[in-house]
Design a protein around this motif. Structure first.
Motif, mmCIF file in Angstrom:
data_model
loop_
_atom_site.group_PDB
_atom_site.id
_atom_site.type_symbol
_atom_site.label_atom_id
_atom_site.label_comp_id
_atom_site.label_asym_id
_atom_site.label_seq_id
_atom_site.Cartn_x
_atom_site.Cartn_y
_atom_site.Cartn_z
ATOM 1 N N GLU A 158 -6.464 10.641 5.240
ATOM 2 C CA GLU A 158 -7.729 10.382 4.529
ATOM 3 C C GLU A 158 -7.591 10.575 3.025
ATOM 4 N N LEU A 159 -6.808 11.576 2.649
ATOM 5 C CA LEU A 159 -6.595 11.799 1.207
ATOM 6 C C LEU A 159 -5.910 10.585 0.585
ATOM 7 N N ILE A 160 -4.933 10.040 1.306
ATOM 8 C CA ILE A 160 -4.223 8.874 0.775
ATOM 9 C C ILE A 160 -5.200 7.708 0.566
ATOM 10 N N GLU A 161 -6.030 7.449 1.590
ATOM 11 C CA GLU A 161 -7.004 6.347 1.467
ATOM 12 C C GLU A 161 -7.931 6.597 0.270
ATOM 13 N N HIS A 162 -8.347 7.846 0.119
ATOM 14 C CA HIS A 162 -9.234 8.234 -0.981
ATOM 15 C C HIS A 162 -8.570 7.935 -2.333
ATOM 16 N N PHE A 163 -7.282 8.317 -2.460
ATOM 17 C CA PHE A 163 -6.592 8.115 -3.740
ATOM 18 C C PHE A 163 -6.343 6.634 -3.992
ATOM 19 N N ILE A 164 -6.047 5.877 -2.939
ATOM 20 C CA ILE A 164 -5.843 4.428 -3.116
ATOM 21 C C ILE A 164 -7.131 3.812 -3.669
ATOM 22 N N LYS A 165 -8.265 4.155 -3.054
ATOM 23 C CA LYS A 165 -9.543 3.599 -3.521
ATOM 24 C C LYS A 165 -9.822 4.004 -4.963
ATOM 25 N N ARG A 166 -9.461 5.261 -5.299
ATOM 26 C CA ARG A 166 -9.748 5.732 -6.649
ATOM 27 C C ARG A 166 -8.860 5.055 -7.682
ATOM 28 N N HIS A 167 -7.588 4.833 -7.336
ATOM 29 C CA HIS A 167 -6.671 4.275 -8.329
ATOM 30 C C HIS A 167 -6.731 2.752 -8.420
ATOM 31 N N ASN A 168 -7.212 2.069 -7.388
ATOM 32 C CA ASN A 168 -7.273 0.607 -7.438
ATOM 33 C C ASN A 168 -7.920 0.078 -8.719
ATOM 34 N N PRO A 169 -9.170 0.497 -9.017
ATOM 35 C CA PRO A 169 -9.805 -0.023 -10.238
ATOM 36 C C PRO A 169 -9.064 0.394 -11.512
ATOM 37 N N GLU A 170 -8.608 1.661 -11.567
ATOM 38 C CA GLU A 170 -7.908 2.126 -12.771
ATOM 39 C C GLU A 170 -6.655 1.295 -13.027
ATOM 40 N N LEU A 171 -5.947 0.953 -11.939
ATOM 41 C CA LEU A 171 -4.667 0.253 -12.094
ATOM 42 C C LEU A 171 -4.852 -1.264 -11.976
ATOM 43 N N LYS A 172 -6.106 -1.690 -11.810
ATOM 44 C CA LYS A 172 -6.413 -3.100 -11.611
ATOM 45 C C LYS A 172 -5.584 -3.692 -10.479
ATOM 46 N N ARG A 173 -5.542 -2.969 -9.384
ATOM 47 C CA ARG A 173 -4.822 -3.453 -8.206
ATOM 48 C C ARG A 173 -5.794 -3.529 -7.044
ATOM 49 N N ASN A 174 -5.306 -4.048 -5.934
ATOM 50 C CA ASN A 174 -6.202 -4.213 -4.804
ATOM 51 C C ASN A 174 -5.518 -3.811 -3.502
ATOM 52 N N PHE A 175 -4.995 -2.583 -3.469
ATOM 53 C CA PHE A 175 -4.307 -2.123 -2.260
ATOM 54 C C PHE A 175 -5.316 -1.931 -1.134
ATOM 55 N N GLN A 176 -4.924 -2.376 0.049
ATOM 56 C CA GLN A 176 -5.813 -2.306 1.209
ATOM 57 C C GLN A 176 -5.521 -1.086 2.070
ATOM 58 N N GLY A 177 -4.374 -0.464 1.851
ATOM 59 C CA GLY A 177 -4.051 0.689 2.688
ATOM 60 C C GLY A 177 -2.571 0.985 2.657
ATOM 61 N N ILE A 178 -2.147 1.765 3.648
ATOM 62 C CA ILE A 178 -0.765 2.233 3.677
ATOM 63 C C ILE A 178 -0.227 2.114 5.098
ATOM 64 N N ASP A 179 1.032 1.780 5.196
ATOM 65 C CA ASP A 179 1.670 1.601 6.491
ATOM 66 C C ASP A 179 1.830 2.943 7.219
ATOM 67 N N GLU A 180 1.736 2.884 8.551
ATOM 68 C CA GLU A 180 1.779 4.124 9.329
ATOM 69 C C GLU A 180 3.084 4.897 9.192
ATOM 70 N N ALA A 181 4.184 4.174 9.121
ATOM 71 C CA ALA A 181 5.488 4.855 9.005
ATOM 72 C C ALA A 181 5.528 5.677 7.706
ATOM 73 N N ALA A 182 4.944 5.112 6.648
ATOM 74 C CA ALA A 182 4.910 5.828 5.365
ATOM 75 C C ALA A 182 4.030 7.067 5.484
ATOM 76 N N VAL A 183 2.904 6.939 6.162
ATOM 77 C CA VAL A 183 2.003 8.092 6.331
ATOM 78 C C VAL A 183 2.713 9.216 7.080
ATOM 79 N N ARG A 184 3.449 8.837 8.137
ATOM 80 C CA ARG A 184 4.137 9.862 8.932
ATOM 81 C C ARG A 184 5.120 10.652 8.077
ATOM 82 N N VAL A 185 5.836 9.933 7.212
ATOM 83 C CA VAL A 185 6.796 10.613 6.332
ATOM 84 C C VAL A 185 6.050 11.548 5.378
#
Ligand code: ATP
Ligand code: MG
Length: 314
Positions: free
Chosen positions: A188-215
């Motif tokens: 959840e923290l990762i999703e929160h940070f992605i949403k927060r940084h998207n506008p700042e970085l002018k990007r449009n990330f939709q999420g993160i892959d599960e394998a990356a989350v596990r690591v």
């Protein structure tokens, strides 16, 4: 003040317990000591305590007690009168007075010099302060919150922190556990940070892959939530596409994932991981002498050989 409890992410029992406590003590006058390692969210919790109190429309003034030389810190917090030291050209109100009706947040309280500890105790007990160079006490109306990443109890034992002040501050303690003890908060923290940084970085990330989350869930996170935030931002800056993949993570993290297994909720796998690590540790302790390791583990030598085979320990 634009603050909402929803800004504090986490579904672990640890975070729920912290938030329950925050709700209970926010609207009291109690001094609260917020403890936790660096980057665990102590300032965020201090803000929440202020925002949920009836002081919310008044000031929240944070001060880092470790960042200033003693005289400057004293003058900043307690104020000074004209001529009290070289360069004191005019009377200056301290934060204790400026915060009137609001909250003062004494960050890194463990760093505060002994002589200011006495003044602080007086401020807490008598609700009075004495500006530097003044002999006339002034009344204050301020809620005091404090934070530390040191173990203040140890500081007391070592004679560096006054015991009376420790007990006065510690009326209510809110401890925020390190991130590695609550990996279930990480997705959840990762999703929160992605949403927060998207506008700042002018990007449009939709999420993160599960394998990356596990690591990421398996890491130790010495810098806690702040470090996780930095890693996500860093990754977002460099990654192409709209989804963070394992290969996008910083190379040091990818490398560590090859030697450390990823996080898993599967109990059998988790126990296996623990067993393997524990046996490796015993072998290290025994300088790879298997007989000695078996003795340390209190199992027979043949059981140890079987485990080494099963768990693919080389
Ligand atoms: N539970 C959480 N939910 C959302 N963001 C969080 C959470 N915990 C911490 N953060 C974020 O992590 C960063 C670090 O938090 P904060 O500054 O409050 O930590 P700290 O304990 O005061 O750190 P330090 O000891 O280094 O001063 C901030 O950007 C904060 O918003
Ligand atoms: Mg802080």
């Amino acid at each position: 003040m634009d603050f909402h409890l929803n800004n504090i992410i986490g579904k672990s029992k640890a975070i729920h317990d912290v938030l329950d406590l925050v709700k209970k003590v926010a609207n009291t006058q109690a001094t609260v000591l917020i403890t936790g390692e660096s980057g665990t969210g102590k300032e965020l919790i201090a803000l929440a305590l202020h925002a949920l109190s009836d002081r919310r429309d008044k000031l929240f003034l944070p001060v880092n007690c470790g960042a200033l030389p003693e005289t400057l810190l004293e003058s900043l917090v307690f104020g000074h009168v004209k001529g009290s030291f070289t360069g004191a050209f005019a009377n200056q109100e301290g934060l204790f007075e400026k915060a009137r009706g609001g909250t003062i947040f004494l960050d890194e309280i463990g760093e505060i010099p002994q002589h200011l500890q006495v003044k602080l105790l007086r401020a807490l007990e008598a609700k009075e302060i004495l500006p530097l160079g003044s002999t006339t006490p002034r009344h204050i109306d301020v809620r005091v919150l404090a934070a530390t990443n040191r173990n203040l109890h140890n500081e007391v034992e070592a004679g560096r922190f006054r015991e009376d002040l420790y007990y006065r501050l510690n009326v209510m303690e809110i401890h925020i556990p390190p991130l590695r003890e609550r990996p279930e908060d990480i997705p959840e923290l990762i999703e929160h940070f992605i949403k927060r940084h998207n506008p700042e970085l002018k990007r449009n990330f939709q999420g993160i892959d599960e394998a990356a989350v596990r690591v990421l869930m398996a890491l130790q996170w010495k810098g806690n939530v702040r470090e996780l935030d930095n890693v996500i931002e860093h990754t977002m800056i460099l990654a192409e596409g709209e989804r963070i993949m394992l290969k996008n993570l910083p190379s040091a993290i990818i490398a560590s994932s090859q030697t450390h297994p990823g996080f898993t909720f599967n109990l059998r796998d988790a126990l296996r991981q623990f067993e393997k690590q524990h046996i490796l540790r015993a072998l290290d302790q025994a300088n790879q002498d298997r007989k000695e390791a078996a003795r340390l583990l209190d199992i027979s030598l043949s059981s140890l050989y079987r485990k080494i085979e099963e768990l693919e320990i080389s």
